[in-house]
Design a protein around this motif. Structure first.
Motif, short mmCIF file in Angstrom:
data_model
loop_
_atom_site.label_atom_id
_atom_site.label_comp_id
_atom_site.label_asym_id
_atom_site.label_seq_id
_atom_site.Cartn_x
_atom_site.Cartn_y
_atom_site.Cartn_z
N LEU A 105 0.85 -1.19 0.00
CA LEU A 105 0.00 0.00 0.00
C LEU A 105 0.89 1.23 0.00
N VAL A 106 0.49 2.28 -0.71
CA VAL A 106 1.18 3.57 -0.63
C VAL A 106 0.19 4.56 -0.04
N ALA A 107 0.64 5.31 0.97
CA ALA A 107 -0.27 6.24 1.65
C ALA A 107 0.42 7.58 1.86
N GLY A 108 -0.37 8.64 1.79
CA GLY A 108 0.13 9.96 2.14
C GLY A 108 0.55 9.95 3.60
N ARG A 109 1.64 10.65 3.94
CA ARG A 109 2.15 10.52 5.31
C ARG A 109 1.35 11.36 6.31
N ALA A 110 0.65 12.39 5.82
CA ALA A 110 -0.18 13.18 6.73
C ALA A 110 -1.58 12.59 6.73
N LEU A 111 -1.85 11.75 7.70
CA LEU A 111 -3.14 11.05 7.77
C LEU A 111 -3.69 11.16 9.18
N ALA A 158 -5.48 17.26 4.11
CA ALA A 158 -5.06 16.34 5.16
C ALA A 158 -5.08 17.04 6.52
N ASN A 159 -5.21 16.20 7.52
CA ASN A 159 -5.26 16.63 8.91
C ASN A 159 -3.83 16.65 9.47
N PRO A 160 -3.38 17.67 10.16
CA PRO A 160 -4.08 18.89 10.52
C PRO A 160 -3.66 20.11 9.70
N LEU A 161 -2.66 19.96 8.81
CA LEU A 161 -2.10 21.17 8.19
C LEU A 161 -2.64 21.41 6.78
N HIS A 346 -5.01 21.49 19.94
CA HIS A 346 -3.55 21.57 19.78
C HIS A 346 -3.10 20.19 19.31
N PRO A 347 -2.92 19.99 18.00
CA PRO A 347 -2.69 18.64 17.46
C PRO A 347 -1.52 17.90 18.11
N CYS A 348 -0.42 18.59 18.40
CA CYS A 348 0.77 17.89 18.93
C CYS A 348 0.48 17.15 20.23
N THR A 349 -0.40 17.71 21.07
CA THR A 349 -0.66 17.06 22.36
C THR A 349 -1.98 16.29 22.37
N SER A 354 0.54 10.64 19.24
CA SER A 354 1.22 9.34 19.09
C SER A 354 2.11 9.31 17.85
N MET A 355 2.10 10.38 17.08
CA MET A 355 2.97 10.40 15.88
C MET A 355 4.40 10.72 16.35
N PRO A 356 5.38 9.88 15.96
CA PRO A 356 6.76 10.15 16.39
C PRO A 356 7.19 11.56 15.97
N GLU A 357 8.02 12.19 16.83
CA GLU A 357 8.38 13.58 16.58
C GLU A 357 9.02 13.78 15.21
N THR A 358 9.86 12.82 14.81
CA THR A 358 10.53 12.98 13.50
C THR A 358 9.49 13.07 12.37
N GLU A 359 8.44 12.24 12.51
CA GLU A 359 7.41 12.27 11.46
C GLU A 359 6.56 13.54 11.54
N ARG A 360 6.34 13.99 12.79
CA ARG A 360 5.61 15.26 12.94
C ARG A 360 6.36 16.39 12.26
N LEU A 361 7.69 16.38 12.45
CA LEU A 361 8.48 17.46 11.86
C LEU A 361 8.50 17.35 10.34
N GLU A 362 8.46 16.11 9.83
CA GLU A 362 8.41 15.92 8.37
C GLU A 362 7.19 16.60 7.76
N ILE A 363 6.06 16.55 8.47
CA ILE A 363 4.88 17.22 7.91
C ILE A 363 4.79 18.67 8.38
N GLY A 364 5.79 19.15 9.11
CA GLY A 364 5.83 20.55 9.52
C GLY A 364 4.98 20.86 10.74
N LEU A 365 4.61 19.80 11.47
CA LEU A 365 3.73 20.01 12.62
C LEU A 365 4.56 20.28 13.88
N THR A 366 4.81 21.54 14.15
CA THR A 366 5.55 21.93 15.34
C THR A 366 4.58 22.33 16.45
N GLU A 367 5.13 22.65 17.63
CA GLU A 367 4.32 22.80 18.85
C GLU A 367 3.40 24.02 18.86
#
Ligand code: PLP
Length: 393
Positions: A105-111, A158-161, A346-349, A354-367
């Motif tokens: 399966l191929v999926a968009g990473r922001a899900l 996509a959620n949240p950005l 506040h999506p991060c909290t 549960s999204m690992p921080e490295t993946e959060r940063l990949e989609i630009g989701l900062t605190e």
């Protein structure tokens, strides 16, 4: 000439689509709160089980649920809609029906978080591997294809950005690879985006969001053409049992009558609120699909007919985001969306914790990011509440 509902305008489809009156001629659709059905004769039961039209058991179908399914199918322009107990059961079934051990399966990473859990934790137990890609990068989709790729999954926006995927272009890549494209169309709503027309094979909804829109019940839906819905999903839905309750079907059926009105008003409000947010000195970045400064405004113009009701904005830090949320007096702090009541989270909290921080940063989701779902309150009251909270941030 008899009216063909497929020729109706959206508003008419939403009020009258799928209407199947009983012999009483009720104006408001009937709630058939029944598990099973009686047959006139043993021969009739025999015929029904052999495929003759009619209902057998609530897990297979129900008259109220079918009215909801037919109305939503008519709105979407799909041949078939099947209702499910929640949005997540719709996503789960949409994947399980297309994939088997050894498939990819191929999926968009922001899900949505639970969709990521299904893909990362659940499907591997059944021998299904997945690759996540930057859904905005068409080369990444092409490069992720393997000989055993059977499905693509995207959420757009996509959620949240509110990242946008070019649905038609990704559908072409999927089809060239012999794979089916599933689109989770929750954020766009069936009012503003028609993935099947754009080339998708399957559309899924969480009806919990805008379709209910009044905070009451969970629900989901899977839509597609007759052949695929029958081949991939019919038996899976019958035998694994994610059926929608007739009560929830009735609530959601009645909610469809006002969906267009609600979504349009929410979107008008969101346009005004996005301007308030974007013009605040406290905000580092505002993303809203209805604004010309959305990073993918050109794709939005091609595939969406409205900006929707969700806004994301960056207040620079968690402290600032929390001060903003805590200063709101009308808007609720809540992780839901699409409701009559405006909500912010506040999506991060919360939704993405549960999204690992490295993946959060990949989609630009900062605190500093806040996601807001704009509701149906007066735009003046919302602007005042949000301006005051921005001052506090
Ligand atoms: C809420 C949501 C879901 C899950 O829906 P439920 O009805 O809560 O199970 C799936 N996808 C998206 C994009 C959602 O917003």
């Amino acid at each position: 000439m008899a009216e063909d509902p497929r020729d109706w305008e959206t508003e008419t489809r939403l009020v009258r689509g799928g209407l199947a009156r009983s012999e009483h001629g009720e104006i408001s659709e009937a709630l058939y709160l029944t598990q099973s059905f009686a047959y006139d004769s043993a021969e009739a039961a025999d015929a029904r089980f052999g495929g003759a039209p009619g209902f057998i058991y609530q897990r297979f179908g129900n008259p109220t649920t079918q009215m909801f399914e037919d109305r939503l199918a008519l709105l979407e322009g799909a041949q078939v809609c099947r209702a499910t107990a929640s949005g997540m059961s719709a996503v789960h079934v949409s994947l399980m029906g297309l994939l088997k051990a050894g498939d990819h399966l191929v999926a968009g990473r922001a899900l949505f978080g639970s969709c990521r859990w299904i893909i990362s934790e659940w499907l591997p137990r059944f021998g299904v591997e997945a690759t996540y890609v930057d859904a905005t990068d068409l080369e990444a989709w092409k490069n992720a294809v393997r000989p055993n790729t059977k499905a693509f999954l995207i959420e757009s926006p996509a959620n949240p950005l509110l990242e946008i995927t070019a649905i038609g272009a990704v559908a072409e890549i999927a089809h060239a690879a012999g794979a089916k494209l599933i689109v989770d169309n929750v954020f766009a709503t069936p009012i503003f985006q028609k993935p099947l027309v754009l080339g998708a094979d399957v559309v899924v909804y969480s009806a919990t969001k805008h379709i209910d829109g009044q905070g009451r019940v969970l629900g989901g839906a899977i839509l597609g053409n007759e052949a695929l819905m029958s081949e991939a999903y019919k038996d899976l839905l019958r035998h694994t049992g994610p059926a929608m309750s007739p009560f929830n079907s009735w609530v959601l059926l009645k909610a469809l009558e006002t969906l267009e009105l609600r979504v349009r008003r929410q979107t008008e409000n969101a346009g005004r609120i996005a301007d308030v947010i974007a013009s605040s000195g406290k905000v580092h970045k505002t993303i809203y699909c209805g604004r010309p400064d959305h990073p993918q405004a050109a794709i939005i113009a091609n595939q969406m007919t409205g900006g929707g009701n969700v806004i994301a904005f960056d207040l620079g830090s968690r402290d600032s985001a929390f001060r903003f949320l805590n200063a709101l007096q009308i808007v609720d702090i809540s992780n839901n969306l699409g409701d009559a009541k405006s909500m912010a989270t506040h999506p991060c909290t919360t939704t993405h914790r549960s999204m690992p921080e490295t993946e959060r940063l990949e989609i630009g989701l900062t605190e500093g990011w806040v996601r807001m779902s704009v509701g149906l309150e007066g735009a003046g009251d919302l602007s005042r509440d949000i301006s005051r909270a921005l001052d506090a941030a």
